[in-house]
Structures are given as C-alpha cells and as structure tokens.
Design an enzyme around this catalytic site. Structure first.
Site, PDB file in Angstrom:
ATOM      1  N   SER A 164      -3.825  -0.354   2.494  1.00  0.00           N
ATOM      2  CA  SER A 164      -3.832  -1.605   1.730  1.00  0.00           C
ATOM      3  C   SER A 164      -5.098  -1.641   0.871  1.00  0.00           C
ATOM      4  O   SER A 164      -5.311  -0.731   0.086  1.00  0.00           O
ATOM      5  CB  SER A 164      -3.718  -2.809   2.680  1.00  0.00           C
ATOM      6  OG  SER A 164      -3.557  -4.002   1.931  1.00  0.00           O
ATOM      7  N   HIS A 190       0.293  -1.319   0.028  1.00  0.00           N
ATOM      8  CA  HIS A 190       0.607  -2.695  -0.386  1.00  0.00           C
ATOM      9  C   HIS A 190       0.308  -2.853  -1.870  1.00  0.00           C
ATOM     10  O   HIS A 190      -0.841  -2.742  -2.288  1.00  0.00           O
ATOM     11  CB  HIS A 190      -0.233  -3.713   0.402  1.00  0.00           C
ATOM     12  CG  HIS A 190       0.056  -3.713   1.868  1.00  0.00           C
ATOM     13  ND1 HIS A 190      -0.852  -4.138   2.812  1.00  0.00           N
ATOM     14  CD2 HIS A 190       1.164  -3.338   2.565  1.00  0.00           C
ATOM     15  CE1 HIS A 190      -0.310  -4.033   4.018  1.00  0.00           C
ATOM     16  NE2 HIS A 190       0.903  -3.543   3.891  1.00  0.00           N
ATOM     17  N   ASP A 286      -1.054  -4.736   9.580  1.00  0.00           N
ATOM     18  CA  ASP A 286       0.190  -4.025   9.263  1.00  0.00           C
ATOM     19  C   ASP A 286       0.025  -2.542   9.593  1.00  0.00           C
ATOM     20  O   ASP A 286      -0.948  -1.914   9.184  1.00  0.00           O
ATOM     21  CB  ASP A 286       0.539  -4.206   7.778  1.00  0.00           C
ATOM     22  CG  ASP A 286       1.938  -3.701   7.446  1.00  0.00           C
ATOM     23  OD1 ASP A 286       2.804  -3.712   8.348  1.00  0.00           O
ATOM     24  OD2 ASP A 286       2.164  -3.291   6.291  1.00  0.00           O
TER      25      ASP A 286
END
Length: 349
Positions: A164, A190, A286
């Site tokens: 991310s 992401h 995540d």
C-alpha cells in the site's frame, strides 16, 4: 498531543478552501497556511514549518514535480500529491512517488466540492499516515543490480505480493532485478482505477520480466508480473493444469478493493506450498490474515522490515498475526523470494 500542521499548495482557490475545510474538520490536524504556487509555498514552509504538505501536481509558475524534486533535496518533508484522474495525471503522480511523495489523492472529475468532501476521511487518513511516514526509507532508490538467471522453475511456482503506502517504489525495487526465468508474480497494490495501468506500463519499461495490468481469465505465465486493476479484486484460480486470473467486483475487504487478503487467500488455496508470499510497506492490516493462510498452506512468507518501510503497518500486522516466516530489508526481498521459490524444486519445463 500537538496537531498535525498542514500546508496546502494549489493554484485553485476553491481547492485551497476545500482542503482547509477538510483538514480543519479533524481535531488532530490544522491548516497552518495555503499557497497558490510553489514560489509562495517556499516562503510559507520556512515561516510555518509544516508537518505535511499537500501539493497539486499541475501548477503554473513552477511545475509541481520540479518543486517536489527541489524540496526533497533541500528540505525533505512528507508530501501528499493531489492529482487529476487523467492519463497524464497518473504518469506525473507515479513520477512524484518516485521522487519521494508519500501518497496521493485524486480530484473528482465532476463536482469538485462534493467529491472532495466525500473524500474527507480518506484525505485525513493519508495526511495522518504521511505525518508518521519514514522519510529515510523513502529516499529515491537506485536501480538494483540484475539477479542471475536461475533454472527454469515449474509453472506451478508463483509469488504473491501485497503493498500500500510507499508500495509503488518498493514494488519497482523488487521487480527490476528479476531475470526472465522468474516465476509468475501476482501483485495487489492499493491504487485507484486508471493508475494501475500506468503503473504496470511504467514497470514494463523498466523490468526484464513482462509487467501488465491483470485481465480476467488470462493464463498466468512465468516471467510475467500481473498488477490487480484499480477498484477490482484479483484472485488466483485454476483452469485444468494451468493457473489463471480471476478479476471481480466483490465488496471491499479491509476497506480496500483490490484487497491483498483476497489475493493471498486465493493463492493459499490454489498454490499452497508452491507459492511465496511477500508483504511490503503499507498502512493498516490488509494482507495479514491472507498471509497467515498462505503460511498455514505451506508457502514461505516474507515481510519487509521496519527500517526500509515508508509505513510499517501491513508488515507489522502480518508479523503479529504469525503469518511471516522471515523479515528482510527491501534490498534483500528479490533475492530471498527467488531463493525460497527455487529451494523446493527446479524442474525444466
């Protein structure tokens, strides 16, 4: 606790006003000043010493990128870019991340005020993340040396990567040295729609292996990396003896789509001990549960260490959950993941 001090640089008076409203609506941050261009911003940075800068990508008088490059050289500080969703906007934003920006937000194409206010929580979260980010870990990385080509591996072998905040540069650093004999790589970063294709195209020019935005139903081939498209989940599935990619619009997982957990859980199920899992820099959790599932299915799992992470969130969560076999510096990730994937077997195909 002292508030996060923010300075916004944007040639649009409306955008400066909206950003001020958003920042000041949160009790832990304040807009200390705004500037219509980088030349004014230069003086305001000296005067107010902000913790985070939000910077419009495209501006008159001095290009946002030129300013960012000078800023990172002379007075490094956390920067969140504000970008348009155009093709050119995504190219420039990726270059900004390469130069040292921590993250970016995209301007809505219609209804700027309503659109930006809808992004309120996301913008605040990105500012908080930037304020805590490690600038030392985000110095522009030199191109890593190419790794020697190993034996061709069984096409059953593959590597799954999740990242991310700070991930675009970390992924570049991991992919650039890989030889053509590398196994397939599935990557979830992401990112909003429109940016993943530009990101894949950029990497494809820099790497020996082929890099592309993943498409639903395509066969997974060695020597290729597949990037999950923005706002869509990517999973590994099987078609007979072959792996293939499944792209779908399922609900967000851990508030993300694409989600690293969705990818990792599918790899645990379909590839098991034939996979290596890698979790890189990023905010939040995540990928932690999915990495544990991969480890329990027999995969070797790696996490990027804190010293080389821009944000040590996702790796820390995966480590705490017990899903990580080994913690390594970013400079060692490529070498280690290839060593572990080769350790199982070396079958010529």
């Amino acid at each position: 606790m002292s508030k996060i001090r923010v300075l916004s640089v944007d040639d649009s008076a409306l955008m400066r006003q909206i950003m001020t409203e958003i920042i000041n609506s949160h009790s832990d941050m304040e807009m200390v000043a705004t500037a219509p261009d980088p030349l004014v911003a230069r003086d305001l940075i000296k005067k107010f010493n902000p913790d985070v800068l939000t910077l419009d990508v495209e501006m008159p008088r001095m290009d946002g990128l030129d300013f960012l490059e000078k800023l990172m050289r002379l007075r490094p500080m956390p920067v969140v870019m504000v970008s348009s969703l155009t093709g050119k906007g995504s190219e420039v934003t990726l270059r900004a991340l390469e130069l040292g920006a921590i993250d970016f937000v995209t301007k809505p194409q219609l209804g700027i005020r309503e659109g930006m206010l809808a992004y309120n929580e996301m913008i605040a979260e990105k500012v908080r993340t930037a304020a805590k980010a490690s600038l030392a870990a985000h110095k522009p990385l030199s191109a890593p040396t190419t790794l020697k080509a190993g034996p061709l591996l069984s096409s059953e072998k593959l590597i799954a990567i999740g990242a991310s905040t700070g991930g675009t540069e970390a992924i570049r650093h991991v992919l650039q040295p890989l030889p053509l004999s590398s196994p397939a790589l599935l990557i979830t970063q992401h990112m909003p729609p429109g940016f993943t294709r530009s990101f894949a195209d950029r990497l494809n020019k820099l790497c020996q292996i082929g890099v592309k935005e993943a498409e639903d139903g395509e066969r997974v081939l060695p020597g290729h990396a597949y990037i999950a498209p923005g706002d869509r989940h990517m999973e590994l599935s099987r078609s007979g003896a072959n792996y293939q990619i499944k792209i779908h619009d399922g609900p967000a997982v851990n508030r993300h789509r694409p989600s690293v957990d969705v990818l990792f859980h599918s790899v645990a199920k379909q590839a098991g001990r034939n996979a290596v899992g890698v979790i890189l820099t990023g905010m939040g959790n995540d990928g932690a549960a999915g990495m544990l599932a991969m480890r329990q299915a027999g995969a070797w799992t790696l996490a990027q260490n804190e010293a080389s992470c821009v944000v040590f969130g996702m790796p820390r969560e995966a480590i705490n959950m017990g899903g990580v076999c080994e913690v390594v510096d970013l400079s060692q990730v490529s070498q280690q993941m290839l060593a572990k994937i080769s350790a199982g077997q070396a079958i010529r195909i």
